[in-house]
Structure formats: structure tokens, C-alpha cells
Design a protein around this motif. Structure first.
Motif, PDB file in Angstrom:
ATOM      1  N   GLU A   1      -6.213   3.548  -0.469  1.00 32.52           N
ATOM      2  CA  GLU A   1      -6.553   2.374   0.327  1.00 32.52           C
ATOM      3  C   GLU A   1      -7.985   1.939   0.006  1.00 32.52           C
ATOM      4  OE1 GLU A   1      -3.453   4.833   2.124  1.00 32.52           O
ATOM      5  OE2 GLU A   1      -5.553   5.290   1.633  1.00 32.52           O
TER       6      GLU A   1
ATOM      7  N   ASN B   1      -7.467  -9.544  -3.539  1.00 37.48           N
ATOM      8  CA  ASN B   1      -6.330  -9.466  -2.630  1.00 37.48           C
ATOM      9  C   ASN B   1      -6.146 -10.802  -1.905  1.00 37.48           C
ATOM     10  OD1 ASN B   1      -5.142  -9.141   0.103  1.00 37.48           O
ATOM     11  ND2 ASN B   1      -4.923  -7.000  -0.462  1.00 37.48           N
TER      12      ASN B   1
ATOM     13  N   ARG C   1      -9.093  -4.738   9.647  1.00 33.82           N
ATOM     14  CA  ARG C   1     -10.081  -5.274   8.710  1.00 33.82           C
ATOM     15  C   ARG C   1      -9.687  -6.659   8.189  1.00 33.82           C
ATOM     16  NH1 ARG C   1     -13.362  -1.081   5.944  1.00 33.82           N
ATOM     17  NH2 ARG C   1     -13.073   0.882   7.062  1.00 33.82           N
TER      18      ARG C   1
ATOM     19  N   ILE D   1      -7.404  -7.462   6.088  1.00 31.47           N
ATOM     20  CA  ILE D   1      -7.081  -7.428   4.659  1.00 31.47           C
ATOM     21  C   ILE D   1      -5.583  -7.645   4.527  1.00 31.47           C
ATOM     22  CG2 ILE D   1      -7.119  -6.059   2.547  1.00 31.47           C
ATOM     23  CD1 ILE D   1      -9.399  -4.422   3.806  1.00 31.47           C
TER      24      ILE D   1
ATOM     25  N   VAL E   1     -11.026  -6.659  -2.204  1.00 30.03           N
ATOM     26  CA  VAL E   1     -10.601  -7.519  -1.100  1.00 30.03           C
ATOM     27  C   VAL E   1     -10.589  -8.991  -1.526  1.00 30.03           C
ATOM     28  CG1 VAL E   1     -11.197  -8.341   1.214  1.00 30.03           C
ATOM     29  CG2 VAL E   1     -11.321  -5.898   0.683  1.00 30.03           C
TER      30      VAL E   1
ATOM     31  N   THR F   1      -2.694   3.665   8.739  1.00 34.09           N
ATOM     32  CA  THR F   1      -3.060   2.923   7.530  1.00 34.09           C
ATOM     33  C   THR F   1      -2.785   1.441   7.711  1.00 34.09           C
ATOM     34  OG1 THR F   1      -2.636   4.837   6.110  1.00 34.09           O
ATOM     35  CG2 THR F   1      -2.598   2.664   5.072  1.00 34.09           C
TER      36      THR F   1
ATOM     37  N   GLU G   1      -5.258  -0.080  10.093  1.00 31.61           N
ATOM     38  CA  GLU G   1      -6.590  -0.296   9.529  1.00 31.61           C
ATOM     39  C   GLU G   1      -6.640  -1.562   8.687  1.00 31.61           C
ATOM     40  OE1 GLU G   1     -10.616   0.614   9.245  1.00 31.61           O
ATOM     41  OE2 GLU G   1      -9.058   1.494  10.512  1.00 31.61           O
ATOM     42  N   TYR G   2      -5.579  -1.842   7.960  1.00 31.15           N
ATOM     43  CA  TYR G   2      -5.540  -3.100   7.206  1.00 31.15           C
ATOM     44  C   TYR G   2      -5.606  -4.288   8.158  1.00 31.15           C
ATOM     45  CZ  TYR G   2      -4.897  -1.489   2.432  1.00 31.15           C
ATOM     46  OH  TYR G   2      -5.114  -0.948   1.192  1.00 31.15           O
ATOM     47  N   ARG G   3      -4.836  -4.230   9.218  1.00 29.21           N
ATOM     48  CA  ARG G   3      -4.856  -5.342  10.161  1.00 29.21           C
ATOM     49  C   ARG G   3      -6.221  -5.459  10.861  1.00 29.21           C
ATOM     50  NH1 ARG G   3      -1.508  -7.324   7.451  1.00 29.21           N
ATOM     51  NH2 ARG G   3       0.729  -7.292   7.847  1.00 29.21           N
TER      52      ARG G   3
ATOM     53  N   GLN H   1       0.846  -1.195   0.000  1.00 26.63           N
ATOM     54  CA  GLN H   1       0.000   0.000   0.000  1.00 26.63           C
ATOM     55  C   GLN H   1       0.881   1.244   0.000  1.00 26.63           C
ATOM     56  OE1 GLN H   1      -3.592   0.376  -0.195  1.00 26.63           O
ATOM     57  NE2 GLN H   1      -2.613   2.278  -0.827  1.00 26.63           N
TER      58      GLN H   1
ATOM     59  N   LEU I   1      -1.736  -7.596   3.811  1.00 29.12           N
ATOM     60  CA  LEU I   1      -0.796  -6.517   3.489  1.00 29.12           C
ATOM     61  C   LEU I   1       0.594  -6.944   3.921  1.00 29.12           C
ATOM     62  CD1 LEU I   1      -0.277  -3.376   2.811  1.00 29.12           C
ATOM     63  CD2 LEU I   1      -0.468  -3.068   5.285  1.00 29.12           C
TER      64      LEU I   1
ATOM     65  N   GLU J   1      -2.603 -13.246   6.320  1.00 29.89           N
ATOM     66  CA  GLU J   1      -2.716 -11.799   6.177  1.00 29.89           C
ATOM     67  C   GLU J   1      -1.377 -11.148   5.882  1.00 29.89           C
ATOM     68  OE1 GLU J   1      -4.933  -9.937   9.317  1.00 29.89           O
ATOM     69  OE2 GLU J   1      -6.483 -11.502   9.283  1.00 29.89           O
TER      70      GLU J   1
END
Length: 955
Positions: free
Chosen positions: A713, A732, A434, A436, A729, A427, A430-432, A413, A438, A847
Motif C-alpha cells: 500500500e 492514481n 486518505r 486515495i 497518488v 486497508t 485507510e484508502y478511504r 490493492q 480504490l 474515489e
């Protein structure tokens, strides 16, 4: 030993050392043959030499000098393989050499070279008088430097690929003028592969033209007629009111040449470029009937009509003009109505229009490499049975591609830019939150204090604890951090002074007092990366300031080098002149290679256990050996730009460079998207653009989102329930499930010289339809990727290559090959098909790439023909694979017996799994089974490294 013998031995050693070849000159005389060509012309070839490199690689050199110059190569590795056995043969008119695979012959009278296969079948032939030398560009005062050209004969149906990364949307370059000049979003790589299964690596560092090497002409070389039908010019109208484009200053013009900064002085002073519209109207008539190819450079909005038909409708950000090519048939007897409309949008915007008339000899019967400067003509002919073998030959010459760290194959990202430490950390958090996946967060430029570009310092007001920030990314969020590092230094800062006192800076930009675009503007320049000491100092600075803080990877921006954006090419040369190796004219295109070299060797010397990872905006042959990948530069956020990234990436891959990516979503945006926020139709178009680009980006070698505001994002693109969010998502997570497949491909890139992103011509070259297909490709050996690149499109035409069958990845439905069909492609789906005979390993839900080992793998086996795949694994982040520390599990499917064999594990490395479970899903034509993330199966194999077989057609 006597004193006399000692002296004799010492003298001979000195002489041998003095005559020893430099780096890249690893070819002793006995490895080839040389002929001399008597001539009084100072620009005619005096000698031509053939040298055997491998059984299928021949080097050709020529010079107009009486003695062969020493030509140290930057792109060719120092230690080439030992040459194979070969034989010399001579006839009355030619002399040749032959290996087990190829023959090469030189005409004794002309010096022309002909290449044949071992049986004598013609592969390639130099054109008559194809070697040409002349005065170097820019009137360099050096008797040992020349402009250089080599022309080759070419059958009409031959196709050419590679040559780096162009932004014209072309795939097959046959008949086209290709400008190999490093530029933001254009990457010059002088390696070409032919549909006739040979390649040419052109060992030259200056600006080079390929194909139709004529320089495009101004429009005035055509017969022009103005809006009233009077011959001589087009009617130009510069209107300050865009609502009344036909009212304004009228000019009669035969040139449209607002190409560079200096050219903007030609714009009428009363024209309001930021708000106005310029049009050129009239008609064109040919001086020779046939298809004319028009070459444009443009920024802002531009449209072109011919006889009322809209040919061009494009936009690019004003500060980064891009190239465009279109064709127009013109006649000598009839004029063609012609109109151009340009909305510059800025006081610094650019437009130029030139053309090339038809010329059968230069476009259909021959092609050429033509370079501005070099000490001698120097190229490598590579023969092969297919394009994989050609790329393998390229890497034998220029170096193996390293295996990228495993985390680099996950999702990155980025945005332009995280302005504070808090923005970056929130940032990742927030990925962790959710869940998602990364693996990498990227800190773009301007993290330093405003007046300290090149200091590599974090601005303490915005990044108060950079070490703590990096540690948190690593330890709490299990991610990596890449940082932008430019070769640029503001005048007067400490790092500038360290370079300046050694004389390792390009000083012309300083002497010009040229200011950049930051704040009120600062005076700066770039360091000379051609100097080994300067490279060491650059590494020392970024090591002390960044690497020692824990930075994982390097984003090398502006590596063309872009000292002053939009300066003319001539001015750009003065800004990097001289280099430590010679003039900028000679070495203009080589900067990204040596810049990456310094960082690669610096980091490996500092920490030999840490794989180097570099992302660089430009590239050159050999850069793959320095742990470097490339992205497609500062492209625009539009569907038509997404479309042309596909052939750009495919040709980059065919240039022998395996790791490539784009800014998912495009870098710069139109006003409708960012002032202040997209709304209504613009918002939905923005979301769909990003959805389609993310779908495509999932299946490029590197998977990375980046760009200007709006934020990139997924959770800033659309809310969680929106189809854009769901689709982004989903793909991903699919990328992460495919990690055993993807990482196996990275191993194959290194060990087998493989290519991940594969034009169809690589795998289906016996299918005549695939040579022109530029919007479909294979991701590895199994997955056919078919990007969707039109707004509101819900289907697209797909050609299914023949001699195999295809399965829809998500439904398992079968499709026979050799046909073209219109396939549904709803908003949230990119059409993906799997080749019959494929074995695809899907890993566990993760993840980040090293969250857990792939102790459970689901093998999808696709019936229809035999299949084979090697599951490759190593430690993931160090260089022990270079010493053989890796493992391979061979997977084989036999169509006749319907048997899957998981072979004995080969090799080992520290931390290797000693047992795992394979789940098997069998996909058949009459029993379709689509991919499901958590599919269960009764067919499970507990594997401990010994060979095991499983019958798949048994219930």
C-alpha cells in the motif's frame, strides 16, 4: 408421408448427425479445396486442405492419414461467420482459391501452400518440405497422434511479435527459439503477428516451439577449455565460503543443467547451496563462427562474463526460476574467456545453460511452429492492412473480448496476503480515509484453514464474519472484492471427495504422496478442467462457498497447471495425465482456457446480469471470450525485471489478448528489502522501484499492486510527504480522471476488437524505427508512455514517431516527430506525450469508478492534425451492451477550421445521462497548456445529445 419415406428420412438424419462436425469443425466441404499426395511414408502429408473462413482468413490443415481426422478445437468458437464468396482456380501444377482479399495456392506435387494478396503479391510461403509429421513426444501409443511441424519462408527483415508472454526481454522474435510451454510467469499463446501484416494462429494444445525450433544444446557441444587451458571441460568450483569463491570442491564439467527438482541430485553433496557460491571458468570456442544464442534458466544470483565483460547480472527467487537469453559471438580460431558465478541462496535453486549455434536457414531464411502432439496440422492464416486487423481476425476466430466491469479499470490493492479480516478491512478504510481512489481489494491465498486447501472456506479464527466483511467492503467502502481460487484440493477434504468419486482428479500426485510447502506439508492434486462435469462441479463449489457470499471476481492462480512447482516437464505431464480429452502431452498448454471457461459459464448461468471478471496466471487463445485477464506471474522486485515486463506486456497485447497487468513493485523480494525491514539505501531504492513501477502500471490495461512483504500500500511504502507517496497518488488520481477515456477503450476492445496497450508498430508501422522499440508504447490512440526503469535515472531517451507532433501531457510543450531526444524524467514523473490531433476526455474527481456519473467532462484538444474520439458509455456492470444497450458520443476536431464537433449521441441504456457539460481546453504548438486536475475554462458546452460545434481559435 409414407412409412418408407419416414424410414428413409430418419436414416438420412442419423447419417447426417453421425457425420456432423464437432465443436470447432464448422467447415463444410464446399468451403474449400483438398488435394491428396500419394506417399508410402507414414509420416508424409497425405492430404492438404484449404478452407475459407472470411475474406482474409484461410484455414490450412494436413494429415499423414488417408482420411481427414475429426479435430475438435478448444480455441476456435463454435459459430464462425458464414464464409464469403470465393473462386477456385487450377493450373498445371497448383490449385488455389481466391476471395476478395487473399489468394491461397497448394502445389499439387509437394502440398506447399502460398498466400498472396488479391493482386497476386506474395505475402507468405511455406518452405520446401515444410510440413513434417513424426512420432509424438513421450512415445504415445496412438497411431492417430503425431508430432507436427510447419516451416515457412521468411525475408531477412521480417519481424515477429505476439506468442503470449515471455520473460526474456525480447520484443522481436525473428531468429530466436521461443518455447511455448505454460509456466509460472511464462504464458504460451501460439498466435504470431508479422511485420508483413499477416498472422498465424496455430491450433494445437501441446508444447510448441516457434522460430528457430531446434532444441538448445548443452555447453559440451562447444569446444570447452578449463581454467588451465586444457580442452574438454570448464572448471567448476563449489565453494561453501562465499568470501573465498575460488576455494572449494573442483570439478571438470561440460554440462550446467540444474534445471528441475530431479536435477538437484547432481549437485555435489558437500556443497552448501543455501550459503555457498558456484563458479564455472574457462573458455569457449565455436565449431562454427558466428553469433551464438545462450538460453539460461536461473534462480538466486547469477552473473556471466565473456572476455571480462559482464553480460548478465540477475536475481530471481530460488523457488521460481526464470528464463534468460543472451548473445555471444564465438570464433572457430580463437577461444573466448567465459565465467559464470551462481549464488543459489537455497537448497532448492536452479541453473541451466544451453546454446544454439548460428544457422542461417533456421534463423534468417525460415521460421517454424513445431508441436509435440496433435491429430493433424492445423493453422489459420490471417491477412490484414495493419496489426489491428490481424487481431480482429484472431478474435473472429477465437471470440470477442467482453467489456470488463467498469470498476475493474480502477485501482486494485493486493498483497501476499491479508491474513485476517481486520487487515483487509483496515486497508480499505485507510484508502478511504486518505481519499486515495480504490475500486478493488484482493484476498490472496490461504484464507482457508491450514489443512483445508480447496474447501473455499474462510478460516473462522482469522475471518470470523466473511459475509459481514464483504458487505462492509461493498456498502460502507463502495469497493469490490476479488478472491484467490486455486484448482487444487487437499486429499480427504469434502470437495476432494466430491471430485474423486466422479474420477475427476489427477491422481498421480496423490499416488506419489507428494507434500506441498504448507506447515509440515499436505498431499494434494488438481481437478481435470478438461472434463465438462468437473468444471460444473468446480463452479458449484465456489458458487456455494464464495459467490453467494458476495464475492465479485476470481483470481485463478497456478493455472498452468502448477501441480508441483519446478518438476520437470515430463513429470508435470504425468501429474495431469490423462485428461478427459486425451493425454497430457496433447493438451498440456490448454488448461487455463478450460478452467476459465467453467467459471465464466457458471457465473453467467447463475447471475446473467453480473459481468464475469477473472484474473488468471496463465492464458491460451480464446480466453479473452471468458472475461479473463492475465498478470505476469511471480516476478521479482527489481528494476531489470520491471524493464522486461514492458516487452512482455506488449507481446501479450499483440497476441490478441487485451487485458494484462503486472504485480506493481514485483512479487518476490531480495533479502535487503524484507529482513526485517528495508533501511537506508535499500529503503530508498525500494521506494523508487515502487514509484517507477506504479507510474508504469498506471498505463497498463489493468492497474494493480501486489507482492510479498514489505507491504505494498502506498502509505506503507512511504510517508505522505515523501516524493514516492506524492507521485504514486498523483498518477492514481490521474488514472481516475482518465476514466472516460479508459472506459471508452474497453468498449472499443469489444465492439471494434481494439487493443489498449499498443506497441508503436501498431500505430506507426510506416516508421522504420519503431519495429524494434520495446520500452515505449501507446496507451489507447493518444498517450505515448515512456517508462523509467533504471535506479536513480532522472532522464531517458525517447523516440517520437514521425508524421505527427507530440505534446508533453503535463506541460503542453510541443515536440516534433521523427526524432529521438533525451527527456527529463525526475523521480516523481513518467514522461507522457500526447499525439497531435488527440481529443482526450477527463472526468470529474472520484474515489471509485461509480461514485458519480461523468456529468462534467473536460476535453483536451491537441492541435496539429485532424482528430476523432468516441466517448463510449454503458451501464458498467451487466451484459446489456451485448443487446445494444450502450451509447456513443462522437468527438471530431477539424484542424483546418479549428472546430470541435460534439456529435449527436447514438444509442441508449438504462441510467444514461441525458445532459452534461463539456469543458474544452485547446492545446496548440505556440500556446502550450498542460494537464491540470481542476483546470477551469471559459469554453463550456451544455450538451443534451444533439450535435454541437465549437470554434476553438476564437477568444
Amino acid at each position: 408421408m409414407s412409412l418408407t419415406k419416414l424410414i428413409y428420412t430418419f436414416v438420412m438424419l442419423v447419417l447426417l448427425y453421425a457425420c456432423a462436425p464437432s465443436a470447432g469443425e464448422n467447415f463444410p466441404p464446399e468451403n474449400g479445396i483438398t488435394i491428396t499426395l500419394p506417399s508410402d511414408d507414414p509420416y508424409s502429408p497425405k492430404q492438404v486442405r484449404l478452407e475459407v473462413i472470411t475474406e482474409n482468413i484461410i484455414r490450412v490443415t494436413s494429415s499423414p492419414l488417408d482420411t481427414r481426422p475429426v479435430n475438435s478445437s478448444l480455441m476456435i468458437i463454435d459459430q464462425l461467420p458464414s464464409p464469403p464468396a470465393w473462386e477456385k482456380t487450377e493450373t498445371a501444377d497448383s490449385v488455389g482459391l481466391q476471395t476478395a482479399k487473399v489468394q491461397a495456392w497448394i502445389s499439387k506435387s509437394t502440398g506447399e501452400v502460398t498466400f498472396k494478396d488479391a493482386s497476386g503479391k506474395l505475402i507468405l510461403q511455406e518452405a520446401k518440405a515444410g510440413k513434417a509429421f513424426g512420432p509424438p513426444a513421450d512415445d504415445l501409443e496412438d497411431d492417430a497422434v503425431f508430432s507436427i511441424q510447419q516451416r515457412f519462408k521468411s525475408p531477412e527483415n521480417e519481424a515477429f511479435y505476439g506468442l503470449g508472454q515471455q520473460q526474456t526481454g525480447l520484443f522481436n522474435y525473428k531468429g530466436y527459439h521461443v518455447d511455448l510451454t505454460q509456466y509460472n510467469s511464462v504464458v504460451a499463446v501460439p498466435f504470431m503477428v508479422s511485420s508483413r501484416n499477416y498472422g498465424i494462429l496455430w491450433d494445437n494444445y501441446s508444447i510448441t516451439k516457434f522460430g528457430d525450433d531446434r532444441e538448445p544444446m548443452p555447453l559440451s557441444e562447444l569446444r570447452l577449455f578449463d581454467a588451465n587451458g586444457k580442452e574438454g571441460f570448464l572448471t567448476a568450483t563449489y565453494a561453501n565460503d562465499p568470501n573465498r569463491p575460488n576455494e572449494g570442491l573442483k570439478e571438470q564439467e561440460g554440462h550446467i543443467a540444474y534445471t528441475f527438482l530431479d536435477d538437484l541430485n547432481k549437485i555435489p553433496k558437500d556443497f552448501d547451496m543455501a550459503n555457498g557460491t558456484a563458479t564455472w571458468q574457462g573458455s569457449l570456442q565455436a565449431r562454427e563462427s558466428g553469433v551464438h544464442r545462450f538460453h539460461m534458466t536461473y534462480s538466486g544470483y547469477v552473473k556471466v562474463w565473456a572476455d571480462g565483460q559482464l553480460l548478465v547480472d540477475r536475481w530471481r527467487e530460488s523457488w521460481n526460476p526464470g528464463p534468460l537469453v543472451f548473445e555471444l559471438p564465438l570464433d572457430t580460431e580463437k577461444a573466448t574467456a567465459f565465467k559464470i558465478e551462481w549464488i543459489p541462496e537455497s537448497t532448492q535453486s536452479f541453473l541451466s545453460v544451453k546454446f544454439l549455434p548460428p544457422d542461417r536457414y533456421r534463423t534468417t531464411e525460415t521460421y517454424a511452429f513445431r508441436s509435440e502432439a496433435g491429430k493433424m496440422l492445423d493453422y489459420y492464416f490471417v491477412a490484414g492492412q495493419d496489426m489491428d486487423e490481424l487481431i480482429s481476425g484472431y478474435r473472429q476466430l477465437t471470440g470477442k473480448a467482453q467489456i470488463m466491469p467498469k470498476w475493474a479499470m480502477g485501482f486494485w490493492q493486493s498483497r501476499e496476503r491479508y491474513k485476517t479480516q481486520e487487515e483487509l478491512l483496515s486497508t480499505v478504510a485507510e484508502y478511504r480515509k486518505r481519499h486515495i481512489p480504490l475500486d478493488n481489494i484482493v484476498q490472496d491465498w490461504s484464507y482457508w484453514p491450514e489443512d483445508a486447501w480447496g474447501s473455499h472456506d474462510f478460516d473462522p479464527a482469522r475471518f470470523p464474519d466473511p459475509v459481514g466483511m464483504i458487505d462492509q467492503v461493498h456498502d460502507q467502502y463502495h469497493a469490490h472484492i476479488m478472491i484467490s481460487v486455486w484448482p487444487k484440493f487437499y486429499e480427504g477434504i469434502e470437495h476432494y471427495k466430491q471430485f474423486d468419486e466422479k474420477g475427476w482428479l489427477y491422481k498421480q500426485n496423490i499416488l506419489n504422496r507428494q507434500r506441498d510447502w504448507i506447515g509440515e506439508g499436505y498431499i494434494s492434486t488438481f481437478y481435470d478442467a478438461f472434463n465438462p462435469g468437473a468444471r460444473e462441479l468446480f463452479w458449484k463449489q465456489i458458487n456455494e462457498k464464495l459467490y453467494q457470499k458476495g464475492i465479485d471476481a476470481w483470481w485463478l492462480d497456478a493455472t498452468e497447471p502448477d501441480v508441483l512447482s519446478n518438476a520437470s516437464i515430463q513429470h508435470r505431464k504425468t501429474l495431469m495425465n490423462p485428461t478427459a480429452l486425451g493425454t497430457a502431452t496433447e493438451y498440456f498448454n490448454g488448461y487455463p482456457l478450460v478452467n476459465a471457461k467453467g467459471i465464466y459459464h457458471g457465473q453467467r448461468a447463475t447471475n446473467p446480469d453480473d459481468r464475469v471478471f477473472i484474473l488468471t496466471r496463465s492464458a491460451f487463445p480464446g480466453i479473452q471470450r471468458y472475461g479473463a485477464a492475465t498478470w505476469s506471474g511471480d516476478i521479482s522486485a527489481r528494476f531489470d525485471e520491471l524493464e522486461q515486463q514492458i516487452p512482455a506486456g506488449l507481446n501479450f497485447s499483440l497476441s490478441g489478448l487485451p487485458y494484462w497487468t503486472t504485480d506493481i513493485g514485483g512479487f518476490f523480494v531480495e533479502d535487503k528489502y524484507d529482513r526485517p525491514d528495508p533501511k537506508g539505501e535499500a529503503l530508498e531504492e525500494w521506494r523508487e522501484l515502487n514509484t517507477r513501477w506504479y507510474q508504469y502500471g498506471t498505463f497498463t490495461p489493468l492497474y494493480r499492486s501486489h507482492g510479498q512483504y514489505p507491504y505494498r500500500e502506498v502509505f506503507n511504502i512511504a510517508p505522505e510527504g515523501h516524493p514516492a507517496y506524492r507521485s504514486i497518488v498523483f498518477y492514481n488520481k490521474l488514472r481516475y480522471r482518465l476514466m472516460p477515456y479508459i472506459y471508452s477503450l474497453t468498449g472499443k476492445v469489444h465492439h471494434d476488437d481494439y487493443t489498449i496497450m499498443r506497441p508503436l508498430i501498431m500505430d506507426f508501422d510506416h516508421d522504420p524505427r519503431v519495429g524494434q522499440i520495446k520500452d515505449q508504447f501507446m496507451f489507447g490512440p493518444s498517450i505515448l508512455v515512456n517508462p523509467v526503469y533504471h535506479y536513480e535515472a532522472t532522464n531517458r531517451d525517447i523516440y517520437f514517431p514521425k508524421e505527427t507532433g507530440w505534446y508533453d501531457l503535463l506541460t503542453g510543450e510541443y515536440q516534433a516527430g521523427g526524432v529521438e531526444k533525451n527527456i527529463e524524467a525526475p523521480y516523481d514523473k513518467i514522461p507522457l506525450f500526447v499525439k497531435a490531433g488527440s481529443i482526450i476526455p477527463f472526468g470529474p474527481k472520484i474515489e471509485y469508478t461509480d461514485e458519480k456519473p461523468a456529468d462534467e467532462i473536460t476535453l483536451y484538444v491537441y492541435a496539429g492534425q485532424n482528430g476523432y474520439f468516441e466517448l463510449y458509455e454503458d451501464q458498467g456492470s451487466n451484459y446489456e451492451y451485448e443487446q445494444g444497450q450502450f451509447s456513443i458520443i462522437p468527438l471530431t476536431y477539424d484542424e483546418n477550421t479549428k472546430t470541435l464537433t460534439i456529435g449527436a449521441q447514438e444509442g441508449e441504456f438504462e441510467g444514461m445521462l441525458t445532459s452534461r457539460t463539456f469543458h474544452v481546453i485547446y492545446v496548440q504548438k505556440d500556446r502550450p497548456t498542460g494537464y491540470k486536475p481542476d483546470a477551469t475554462t471559459e469554453k463550456a458546452i451544455h450538451y443534451t445529445g444533439q450535435s454541437m460545434a465549437l470554434k476553438l481559435d476564437e477568444e
